[in-house]
Design a protein around this motif. Sequence first.
Motif, PDB file in Angstrom:
ATOM      1  N   GLU A  32       0.900  -6.891 -13.054  1.00  0.00           N
ATOM      2  CA  GLU A  32       0.926  -6.517 -11.642  1.00  0.00           C
ATOM      3  C   GLU A  32       1.396  -7.664 -10.752  1.00  0.00           C
TER       4      GLU A  32
ATOM      5  N   ARG B  68       4.969  -7.346  -8.648  1.00  0.00           N
ATOM      6  CA  ARG B  68       5.076  -7.503  -7.184  1.00  0.00           C
ATOM      7  C   ARG B  68       6.045  -8.622  -6.832  1.00  0.00           C
TER       8      ARG B  68
ATOM      9  N   GLY C 203       4.572  -2.163  -4.691  1.00  0.00           N
ATOM     10  CA  GLY C 203       3.746  -2.828  -3.692  1.00  0.00           C
ATOM     11  C   GLY C 203       2.313  -2.964  -4.164  1.00  0.00           C
ATOM     12  N   LYS C 204       1.377  -2.490  -3.364  1.00  0.00           N
ATOM     13  CA  LYS C 204      -0.043  -2.604  -3.707  1.00  0.00           C
ATOM     14  C   LYS C 204      -0.405  -1.775  -4.931  1.00  0.00           C
ATOM     15  N   THR C 205       0.235  -0.603  -5.057  1.00  0.00           N
ATOM     16  CA  THR C 205      -0.071   0.288  -6.184  1.00  0.00           C
ATOM     17  C   THR C 205       0.845  -0.006  -7.369  1.00  0.00           C
TER      18      THR C 205
END
Length: 239
Positions: free
Chosen positions: A33, A37, A43-45
């Motif tokens: 993750e 990113r 993004g966040k997910t």
Amino acid sequence: MSVNYPQIEESGLTQYIPPKEEYNTFENDEHYEELGREWGLFGKTPKKDFWYKGKGYKRSVKVVGFIEYGVTGTFHTLIIKFEDGNISCIHPDYLKEMQKSTFGKETEESPVPVKSSPKKDKSLTSTTKPKNKSTNEKATKSEIALPEDKVTFMATVKGFGTKPNPFSDNDDEILLLDNVKITADKQLEVGFAWCGYSKTLKKLELQEGQSLEFSAKIVKKKHKEFPYKINNPSKIKVQ
């Protein structure tokens, strides 16, 4: 695993470019993750499945690893895996472009799986310059035989700095380490090293002069002032 290429699809041609060297795999979901990113793939997910598009077709792929290159190892080529088991190299920005609905509609030419490599970065910028040059020179001259697997380290926080990131408007933050030692059966003095200042490290609120113990891999870089990089430190203990 055998790689069959090129493979003809019903509506197009998939060109596989298998890696010519061993590639890095992800330590865990957090590592995936964090890099995902950094590459701008989500993004966040977190996202696991991506589209690989060609002229008249698209196929589902997963990112299963990466290859580091450049003077400081800060540039990456992604390794993607197709549902049929084939793997191929691709540039992070190119895979990112493939996720757009407009991809392939602006041109009739078939896409090239891998972009040309960007310019290599020539320097790192640190807020704290290493003073112990003799340690670095001694380590470099002796050509330390670095372990390939993860090992346990002891080190001292020397300072904080930045390095250029060609894929972002902002420089990447780095952590500078001194008195780096490999504490295996055969202890090994490394001297000065650096690593990415990740969110995991930031949570520790590290201060200059603090001693650390951690598990990680270490690699040699072609850089006089910053010759050794620590990859993916884990099991970090602040002493």
